[in-house]
Design a protein around this motif. Structure first.
Motif, mmCIF file in Angstrom:
data_model
loop_
_atom_site.group_PDB
_atom_site.id
_atom_site.type_symbol
_atom_site.label_atom_id
_atom_site.label_comp_id
_atom_site.label_asym_id
_atom_site.label_seq_id
_atom_site.Cartn_x
_atom_site.Cartn_y
_atom_site.Cartn_z
ATOM 1 N N LEU A 1 26.636 -48.538 -16.221
ATOM 2 C CA LEU A 1 26.652 -48.915 -14.815
ATOM 3 C C LEU A 1 28.076 -48.893 -14.279
ATOM 4 C CD1 LEU A 1 24.219 -52.005 -14.575
ATOM 5 C CD2 LEU A 1 23.723 -49.615 -13.999
ATOM 6 N N THR A 2 28.214 -48.476 -13.039
ATOM 7 C CA THR A 2 29.502 -48.590 -12.357
ATOM 8 C C THR A 2 29.542 -49.938 -11.642
ATOM 9 O OG1 THR A 2 28.667 -47.632 -10.305
ATOM 10 C CG2 THR A 2 29.527 -46.097 -11.969
ATOM 11 N N ALA A 3 30.719 -50.330 -11.196
ATOM 12 C CA ALA A 3 30.857 -51.596 -10.481
ATOM 13 C C ALA A 3 30.025 -51.596 -9.203
ATOM 14 C CB ALA A 3 32.322 -51.866 -10.169
ATOM 15 N N CYS A 4 29.986 -50.460 -8.481
ATOM 16 C CA CYS A 4 29.257 -50.397 -7.221
ATOM 17 C C CYS A 4 27.746 -50.467 -7.431
ATOM 18 C CB CYS A 4 29.628 -49.114 -6.465
ATOM 19 S SG CYS A 4 31.309 -49.164 -5.758
ATOM 20 N N LEU B 1 33.771 -57.618 -9.205
ATOM 21 C CA LEU B 1 32.998 -56.740 -8.326
ATOM 22 C C LEU B 1 33.770 -56.437 -7.042
ATOM 23 C CD1 LEU B 1 29.416 -58.280 -8.754
ATOM 24 C CD2 LEU B 1 30.248 -56.097 -9.663
ATOM 25 N N HIS B 2 34.453 -57.453 -6.504
ATOM 26 C CA HIS B 2 35.238 -57.226 -5.287
ATOM 27 C C HIS B 2 36.448 -56.333 -5.580
ATOM 28 C CE1 HIS B 2 37.012 -57.835 -1.398
ATOM 29 N NE2 HIS B 2 38.093 -58.399 -1.922
ATOM 30 N N ALA B 3 37.084 -56.537 -6.748
ATOM 31 C CA ALA B 3 38.253 -55.715 -7.091
ATOM 32 C C ALA B 3 37.862 -54.265 -7.352
ATOM 33 C CB ALA B 3 38.935 -56.296 -8.330
ATOM 34 N N ALA B 4 36.703 -54.049 -7.967
ATOM 35 C CA ALA B 4 36.301 -52.692 -8.353
ATOM 36 C C ALA B 4 35.478 -51.988 -7.289
ATOM 37 C CB ALA B 4 35.508 -52.754 -9.651
ATOM 38 N N CYS B 5 34.791 -52.728 -6.417
ATOM 39 C CA CYS B 5 33.957 -52.098 -5.387
ATOM 40 C C CYS B 5 33.946 -52.962 -4.125
ATOM 41 C CB CYS B 5 32.536 -51.898 -5.921
ATOM 42 S SG CYS B 5 31.481 -50.891 -4.844
ATOM 43 N N PRO B 6 35.077 -53.057 -3.452
ATOM 44 C CA PRO B 6 35.175 -53.937 -2.280
ATOM 45 C C PRO B 6 34.295 -53.490 -1.117
ATOM 46 C CG PRO B 6 37.138 -52.560 -2.488
ATOM 47 C CD PRO B 6 36.344 -52.362 -3.735
ATOM 48 N N SER B 7 33.912 -52.220 -1.069
ATOM 49 C CA SER B 7 33.084 -51.748 0.036
ATOM 50 C C SER B 7 31.664 -52.320 -0.022
ATOM 51 C CB SER B 7 33.014 -50.213 0.027
ATOM 52 O OG SER B 7 32.421 -49.754 -1.192
ATOM 53 N N VAL B 8 31.198 -52.636 -1.229
ATOM 54 C CA VAL B 8 29.852 -53.205 -1.389
ATOM 55 C C VAL B 8 29.932 -54.717 -1.571
ATOM 56 C CG1 VAL B 8 27.756 -53.219 -2.802
ATOM 57 C CG2 VAL B 8 28.966 -51.067 -2.385
ATOM 58 N N TRP B 9 30.840 -55.131 -2.450
ATOM 59 C CA TRP B 9 30.961 -56.572 -2.738
ATOM 60 C C TRP B 9 32.177 -57.100 -1.974
ATOM 61 C CZ3 TRP B 9 27.095 -58.869 -5.397
ATOM 62 C CH2 TRP B 9 27.222 -60.236 -5.682
ATOM 63 N N THR B 10 31.923 -57.613 -0.810
ATOM 64 C CA THR B 10 32.991 -58.006 0.095
ATOM 65 C C THR B 10 33.577 -59.371 -0.259
ATOM 66 O OG1 THR B 10 31.261 -58.771 1.583
ATOM 67 C CG2 THR B 10 32.170 -56.591 2.015
ATOM 68 N N GLY B 11 34.685 -59.706 0.381
ATOM 69 C CA GLY B 11 35.463 -60.883 0.029
ATOM 70 C C GLY B 11 34.708 -62.203 0.130
ATOM 71 N N GLU C 1 31.821 -49.165 -16.344
ATOM 72 C CA GLU C 1 32.878 -48.159 -16.141
ATOM 73 C C GLU C 1 34.164 -48.890 -15.775
ATOM 74 O OE1 GLU C 1 33.428 -44.057 -13.596
ATOM 75 O OE2 GLU C 1 32.679 -45.853 -12.563
ATOM 76 N N ASN C 2 35.231 -48.652 -16.550
ATOM 77 C CA ASN C 2 36.501 -49.293 -16.233
ATOM 78 C C ASN C 2 37.287 -48.449 -15.230
ATOM 79 O OD1 ASN C 2 37.691 -47.225 -17.713
ATOM 80 N ND2 ASN C 2 38.081 -48.511 -19.512
ATOM 81 N N LYS C 3 38.482 -48.908 -14.907
ATOM 82 C CA LYS C 3 39.284 -48.249 -13.873
ATOM 83 C C LYS C 3 39.646 -46.823 -14.244
ATOM 84 C CE LYS C 3 43.046 -49.412 -10.694
ATOM 85 N NZ LYS C 3 44.091 -50.416 -10.365
ATOM 86 N N ALA C 4 39.721 -46.549 -15.555
ATOM 87 C CA ALA C 4 40.060 -45.203 -16.020
ATOM 88 C C ALA C 4 38.830 -44.297 -16.080
ATOM 89 C CB ALA C 4 40.716 -45.278 -17.392
ATOM 90 N N GLY C 5 37.650 -44.823 -15.743
ATOM 91 C CA GLY C 5 36.444 -44.007 -15.758
ATOM 92 C C GLY C 5 35.742 -43.975 -17.105
ATOM 93 N N THR C 6 36.123 -44.863 -18.013
ATOM 94 C CA THR C 6 35.515 -44.915 -19.340
ATOM 95 C C THR C 6 34.455 -46.014 -19.373
ATOM 96 O OG1 THR C 6 37.647 -44.288 -20.288
ATOM 97 C CG2 THR C 6 35.982 -45.110 -21.802
ATOM 98 N N TYR C 7 33.299 -45.679 -19.945
ATOM 99 C CA TYR C 7 32.243 -46.687 -20.087
ATOM 100 C C TYR C 7 32.436 -47.434 -21.405
ATOM 101 C CZ TYR C 7 29.801 -44.644 -16.110
ATOM 102 O OH TYR C 7 29.462 -44.204 -14.851
ATOM 103 N N TRP D 1 38.753 -53.442 -21.214
ATOM 104 C CA TRP D 1 37.543 -54.072 -20.693
ATOM 105 C C TRP D 1 37.860 -54.627 -19.313
ATOM 106 C CZ3 TRP D 1 32.625 -54.145 -20.702
ATOM 107 C CH2 TRP D 1 31.888 -55.247 -20.250
ATOM 108 N N PRO D 2 37.005 -54.363 -18.299
ATOM 109 C CA PRO D 2 37.393 -54.668 -16.915
ATOM 110 C C PRO D 2 37.225 -56.108 -16.454
ATOM 111 C CG PRO D 2 35.270 -53.560 -16.959
ATOM 112 C CD PRO D 2 35.765 -53.576 -18.374
ATOM 113 N N ILE D 3 36.563 -56.967 -17.239
ATOM 114 C CA ILE D 3 36.377 -58.357 -16.795
ATOM 115 C C ILE D 3 37.046 -59.276 -17.814
ATOM 116 C CG2 ILE D 3 34.737 -60.120 -16.061
ATOM 117 C CD1 ILE D 3 32.667 -57.956 -15.659
#
Length: 408
Positions: free
Chosen positions: A11-14, A66-76, A128-134, A180-182
Motif C-alpha cells: 500500500l502507498t500512503a495515499c 499520513l499527512h507527511a506522506a500524502c497531505p493532499s488526501v490526509w489533511t492537517g 511504500e517509503n519515501k524512496a519508493g521501496t515497499y 521504515w516510514p513510521i
C-alpha cells in the motif's frame, strides 16, 4: 496474507489514507488491485477499519505519517492523538483490543505499535517509503528503523545541537531505500544547570550515561524498541558533557567484568550485586507461584468434595428406591392375606348357619319328647380355615336363627 516479505499486501500512503477515510471501501478496489495484482479478495468485500480512541499516541504517529506522506488526501486537521473518524469505522480500546479485533475479524485493517503486532503474529502491510521501496517493519529491521534518525539529521529535520528545539522533530516518512516510514523517538529533557540537586545530580547523570551506553542500548529489544544510531548518541553525549554539575561523587558501573574489591563499594551500580529488596521480590515471586499451585489444589479438592457429595446423594436415592420396592412387595402380601380372611368369612357364615339349622332340629326333637320347655343355650367354637372364631348363640327360635345367621 503472509506476515511479512513476498506476498505481503503493498500500500502507498495515499491509498492507505483513502482506506482510513473510507473513500476506498472494498478490498477489490482498482487502486488496491493495481498495487497487488495477485490479490484474491471477494467481489465487493467491505474493508473494516479499526482505530484507537481516547488520546492514543499511536494514532498521533500514524496520522502524522499520513499527512507527511500524502497531505493532499490526509489533511492537517486529521493529525493528532484524537481525531474525527468516519462514522462507519470501528473503535478499539488499547493495543490489546486492537490486536484482538485485527486477528479475529476477517478483512479488517488497523494500526498498532510494532512490538505488540509482532508478538501477536499479526499480518503486516508493506508500506511504500519515501524512496519508493515497499517494506514492512520486520523487513526494515533495526537498521531501517534507526535509519530514520540518521536521515533526519542529514536532512536537518533533527538538530545537531542539544540546546536546539526538538519539539517539532518528526521522523515520519524519512528518506533512504530501506527506511521504515513510521518511526517515533523518545527524548529526555533536563535542565542544563543541576547544581540544585546536590548528590542526586551525579546519580541522574550516571543514569543518562547508562541509557546511551552499549550495554543500555542492548536492553532495548527486550522492550520492543530499537537503539539510536551513533549520530544521535553523539548529540546526547554533547548534552551530558555540557551539564553544570555540583560537587558530588561520580557513580560507576560494575558490568559483566568484576571490579575486584570495589564492586560492592558506595556509588557503584553493579550488575552482579543484589540488594535485599531484589531478593525479597524474588521470594515474593516464588511465593506467588506457590500460592497459585495451592489454589489449584484447593480447587481440585473442592471439586472432589462436590463429586463425593453428589455420589452420596445418588446412592441414597438408590437405597430409597430399593426400600420403596420392598414396601410395595409387603403391601401386596398384606393384601393377599386380607383377601384370604375375607374369603374365609362367608365360609364361617355358612358353617354357623348349618349349625343353627341342626340345633333347631334338635330343639324341636327335644320339645317333642319333653312336651315343650325353655330353650337351651349352646356356645360353639368352630374353626374355619385355621382361624379360631368364637360366637355366642342365644336361645333359638326361627327368628333368632335367621337373625344370628344374618349378623354373622
Amino acid at each position: 496474507m503472509p506476515k511479512s516479505g513476498a506476498g505481503a499486501l503493498n500500500l502507498t500512503a495515499c491509498v492507505l489514507a483513502k482506506i482510513f477515510k473510507r473513500e476506498i471501501k472494498t478490498w477489490d478496489h482498482s487502486e488496491i488491485k493495481a498495487l497487488n495484482p495477485s490479490l484474491n479478495a471477494p467481489a465487493g468485500q467491505d474493508i473494516k477499519v479499526y482505530h484507537r480512541v481516547q488520546g492514543s499516541s499511536t494514532t498521533g504517529g500514524v496520522t502524522t505519517y499520513l499527512h507527511a506522506a500524502c497531505p493532499s488526501v490526509w489533511t492537517g486537521e486529521l493529525v493528532g492523538s484524537t481525531i474525527q473518524w468516519p462514522a462507519d469505522t470501528y473503535e478499539a480500546y488499547g493495543s490489546g483490543e486492537m490486536s484482538s479485533k485485527l486477528s479475529s475479524i476477517p478483512y479488517s485493517i488497523g494500526y498498532i505499535d510494532s512490538g505488540h503486532g509482532h508478538a501477536d503474529g499479526l499480518t503486516e502491510i508493506a508500506l511504500e517509503n519515501k524512496a519508493g521501496t515497499y517494506r514492512t517493519s520486520l523487513e526494515a529491521g533495526a537498521t531501517g528503523i534507526a535509519a530514520a534518525a540518521t536521515e533526519a539529521i542529514a536532512a536537518s529535520v533533527m538538530p545537531t545541537s542539544p540546546l536546539a528545539d526538538f519539539s517539532t522533530v518528526s521522523l515520519h516518512n524519512m528518506g533512504g531505500a530501506d527506511t521504515w516510514p513510521i518511526v517515533a523517538i523518545s527524548y529526555v529533557y533536563l535542565r542544563k544547570n543541576l547544581t540544585s540537586l546536590g548528590d542526586r545530580a551525579c546519580l541522574l547523570k550516571a543514569f543518562l550515561e547508562y541509557i546511551i551506553s552499549d550495554e543500555g542500548q542492548a536492553l532495548l529489544p527486550a522492550y520492543d524498541a530499537v537503539g539510536v544510531p551513533n549520530e544521535v548518541k553523539s548529540i546526547a553525549n554533547t548534552a551530558l558533557n555540557s551539564l553544570v554539575m555540583p560537587a558530588c561523587t561520580a557513580w560507576s558501573f560494575e558490568g559483566s567484568s568484576t571490579m575486584a574489591g570495589t564492586g560492592q563499594s558506595d556509588h557503584v551500580i553493579s550488575l552482579k550485586r543484589r540488594d535485599y529488596a531484589e531478593y525479597d521480590r524474588g521470594q515474593l515471586k516464588a511465593r506467588t507461584v506457590e500460592y497459585k499451585e495451592n489454589a489449584k489444589i484447593l480447587a481440585l479438592e473442592a471439586t472432589v468434595a462436590a463429586l463425593q457429595k453428589q455420589l452420596a446423594e445418588e446412592l441414597k436415592k438408590q437405597e430409597s428406591s430399593q426400600e420403596k420396592t420392598k414396601d410395595e412387595g409387603k403391601d401386596n402380601s398384606d393384601a393377599l392375606g386380607v383377601a384370604a380372611i375375607a374369603m374365609a368369612t362367608p365360609a364361617l357364615a355358612v358353617s354357623l348357619a348349618a349349625m343353627l339349622v341342626t340345633l333347631r332340629i334338635m330343639n324341636m326333637a327335644s320339645a317333642a319328647r319333653a312336651g315343650g320347655g325353655a330353650g337351651a343355650q349352646m356356645i360353639g367354637s368352630p374353626q374355619v380355615a385355621g382361624t379360631p372364631v368364637s360366637a355366642g348363640v342365644p336361645p333359638l327360635d326361627d327368628d333368632t336363627a335367621k337373625g344370628s345367621a344374618q349378623e354373622i
